[in-house]
Every structure is written in structure tokens, then in C-alpha cells.
Design a protein around this motif. Structure first.
Motif, PDB file in Angstrom:
ATOM      1  N   SER A 179       0.754  -1.123   0.051  1.00 54.40           N
ATOM      2  CA  SER A 179       0.033   0.120   0.075  1.00 54.40           C
ATOM      3  C   SER A 179       1.016   1.134  -0.176  1.00 54.40           C
ATOM      4  N   CYS A 180       0.305   2.448  -0.427  1.00 55.25           N
ATOM      5  CA  CYS A 180       0.934   3.641  -0.398  1.00 55.25           C
ATOM      6  C   CYS A 180       1.608   4.090   1.110  1.00 55.25           C
TER       7      CYS A 180
ATOM      8  N   GLU B  49      15.664  12.378  -4.962  1.00 53.97           N
ATOM      9  CA  GLU B  49      14.138  13.257  -4.554  1.00 53.97           C
ATOM     10  C   GLU B  49      14.357  14.477  -3.951  1.00 53.97           C
ATOM     11  N   TYR B  50      15.261  14.524  -2.831  1.00 53.40           N
ATOM     12  CA  TYR B  50      15.222  15.883  -2.339  1.00 53.40           C
ATOM     13  C   TYR B  50      15.996  16.939  -3.245  1.00 53.40           C
ATOM     14  N   ARG B  51      16.838  16.365  -4.157  1.00 51.79           N
ATOM     15  CA  ARG B  51      17.394  17.527  -5.207  1.00 51.79           C
ATOM     16  C   ARG B  51      16.391  17.984  -6.098  1.00 51.79           C
ATOM     17  N   GLU B  52      15.334  17.049  -6.340  1.00 55.40           N
ATOM     18  CA  GLU B  52      14.352  17.328  -7.419  1.00 55.40           C
ATOM     19  C   GLU B  52      13.287  18.202  -6.328  1.00 55.40           C
TER      20      GLU B  52
ATOM     21  N   THR C  88       7.638   9.817  -7.175  1.00 56.82           N
ATOM     22  CA  THR C  88       6.361   9.148  -7.639  1.00 56.82           C
ATOM     23  C   THR C  88       5.257  10.141  -8.321  1.00 56.82           C
ATOM     24  N   LEU C  89       5.814  11.359  -8.463  1.00 53.25           N
ATOM     25  CA  LEU C  89       4.858  12.601  -8.912  1.00 53.25           C
ATOM     26  C   LEU C  89       4.660  12.545 -10.392  1.00 53.25           C
TER      27      LEU C  89
ATOM     28  N   VAL D  58       7.660  15.637   1.062  1.00 49.50           N
ATOM     29  CA  VAL D  58       8.148  16.041  -0.275  1.00 49.50           C
ATOM     30  C   VAL D  58       8.926  15.099  -0.975  1.00 49.50           C
ATOM     31  N   THR D  59       8.987  13.799  -0.459  1.00 54.29           N
ATOM     32  CA  THR D  59       9.768  12.680  -1.423  1.00 54.29           C
ATOM     33  C   THR D  59       9.025  11.553  -1.014  1.00 54.29           C
TER      34      THR D  59
END
Length: 293
Positions: A19-20, A114-117, A71-72, A106-107
């Protein structure tokens, strides 16, 4: 009978882990404890981290939650950036945008990539609009000892903080809390209590974990005694709005005539953002939802 019970337990475990909210990364996730991470709600007044001076009676901010880089869907980002520039121009000098609040997660896995994104996204927002994003941590942001990445990549590089916006007609205090472990922990709670009791202003509070979540206990603050104490603290100390995330679905709840909780759906789900408008002179507040899908 034992075989059936074992199969049921196995099936439930697979469901949780797929699950998420309880995937494999969460199962193996190494915790960062809030008692060590955020022992106080840092006061930004008079520092470089405070927002620019407010010269208008009316101003606005943008709020979103659970953006989950990694996952965005990129279309939400593109739509949001275009919408935000138009909204900033639309509000203009009547009720101008002053800053943005992000309520955590945010990640997805708390990886450095992911943090850099997310940092690059914040930089692009600032370059295009001049607006800073004030961010608090969510539970996903702590996966795999993610707090070290948070401190490096996420402005303003701390988990719990506050500041006051004011002009000649009034003042409003903003409290950004670290609830990423499902609790504030005793040091942060005690510091918050002291700060709020010494602060006569109306208050807006931001938290990743909600207090109500439409009755879904799994998503709310996990220490129920602390949750009840926070409801009492907010009711007695002029909190007007609580904004939260985490549950991934939107819900609103009014705690008597004291304060209003608005919990946002995940940005990664439907691109939901809220525009929150403040009238300092009249002490009036309202919010409106928009969707980037």
C-alpha cells in the motif's frame, strides 16, 4: 483453522507492504526521533528566514501537501507553475501572494535524488515568482535516515519554526510544526505551549499529521493524550486555522467555535492547492481550493 488464520495474516501483510502508506521502504525504515530532531519551535522573527515585511491589509499564501517527488506526475508541476504565475498576477496588489507553505512528504523514499528534485522545484518557484516555500517534514521524508538529506536540501533547514506577520493594523503568528513521527514529542510540545501562551496574536498552524482526519484514527496524531492537549491548547490560544496533510484525502473539521482544520489531499493525487487569504485589519481569514489535474 490455523492454516486459514496464517493465510489471512500473510494476505494482510502483503496488502500493508504494497500500500501507499506501508510499503517495503516503510517496513525497513530507520527512524529519526523528533525529541532529538526538533526540541523547540524556532522563532524566525528578526532573522533572514522571516518573510518580507507586510505592507498591505490583505495578503495571500499558497498551501500544498504530500507532493512526493519520485512518484509525482510531472504534469501537476507544469500546471502548478503556470497557474501560480497567473494567480500571482491576478491577486496583484489587492491581496498579493507573500509565501508558500508545504506540509511535508516532499519525497517518496527520502533519497538524495528526490530531495534534489524538490530543491530544484523550490528554486524554480522562487526564480519565477520570488516566493519562498516554507516546508515541514512528513513521515516519508524520514525514511532511510532521511533527516540528513532534509537538513541539506530543504529550506529553511529545520523542522519546527514560527514567525509573525504584521503591519500597523494587526499581527498574525504562523506556527510550522514537526509532527513527522506522528507526535511533537515532549520538548517541542512544551516549547510550543510556552510560545503560544506568551503570544496574544491570532495564529495559523501547519502540521503534517492531522488532528481529526474525518475519524480515521490511523492518520491522526498517534499520541491521543497529546492530541487532546493540542486541541485544548489551540482552543485557548487564538488558533484560527490548522492546515494538515498525510491522509491523502481532503477533509474539513470545525472544533466548536474555536478553530478550523483543513486537511489537504495529496498534491501527487490530484494537484490540490489552497489559497489562504488574510485580512490583518479585520482579522478575517478564508481559504479556497484549486486543482492542477
Amino acid at each position: 483453522m490455523k492454516r486459514k488464520l496464517s493465510l489471512l495474516i500473510f494476505a494482510f501483510s502483503l496488502f500493508c507492504l504494497s500500500s501507499c502508506f506501508m510499503g517495503w521502504s516503510e517496513f525497513f525504515y530507520r527512524d529519526d526521533q523528533v525529541n532529538k530532531r526538533s526540541r523547540r519551535v524556532v522563532n524566525f522573527d528578526g532573522t533572514e528566514y522571516a518573510p518580507a515585511a507586510i505592507n498591505e491589509n490583505c495578503f495571500s499564501i499558497i498551501i500544498f501537501s504530500d507532493i512526493h517527488f519520485g512518484t509525482l506526475d510531472e504534469k501537476f508541476l507544469k500546471n502548478f507553475l503556470n497557474w501560480m504565475e497567473k494567480k500571482k498576477s491576478e491577486l496583484g496588489s489587492v491581496c498579493p501572494l507573500k509565501f508558500i507553505a508545504c506540509l511535508g512528504d516532499v519525497t517518496s523514499e527520502a533519497s538524495s535524488s528526490e530531495y534534489r528534485e524538490y530543491r530544484n522545484f523550490c528554486d524554480e518557484v522562487f526564480n519565477r515568482t520570488g516566493l519562498r516555500i516554507y516546508t515541514i517534514p512528513g513521515n516519508h521524508d524520514l525514511y532511510s535516515s532521511g533527516w540528513d538529506n532534509w537538513k541539506e536540501y530543504v529550506w529553511p533547514h529545520t523542522g519546527a519554526y514560527r514567525f509573525t506577520t504584521r503591519n500597523g493594523n494587526g499581527s498574525l503568528s504562523w506556527y510550522f510544526l514537526d509532527s513527522a513521527n506522528g507526535t511533537l514529542g515532549n520538548p517541542q510540545y512544551e516549547n510550543l505551549t510556552m510560545a503560544m501562551k506568551n503570544d496574544p496574536n491570532d495564529k495559523i498552524v501547519f502540521s503534517h499529521y492531522p488532528l481529526y482526519a474525518n475519524g480515521w484514527w490511523y492518520y491522526i496524531m498517534q499520541n491521543l493524550n497529546e492530541r487532546d492537549a493540542l486541541i485544548s491548547l489551540y482552543a485557548k490560544n487564538h488558533v484560527k486555522y490548522l492546515f494538515s496533510g498525510h491522509a491523502h484525502f481532503e477533509h474539513d473539521h470545525e472544533f466548536g467555535n474555536y478553530f478550523y482544520e483543513r486537511s489537504l489531499a495529496a498534491f501527487k493525487r490530484n494537484g490540490e492547492v489552497v489559497v489562504f487569504r488574510v485580512n490583518l485589519k479585520e482579522k478575517k481569514y478564508d481559504s479556497e481550493k484549486f486543482y492542477m489535474d
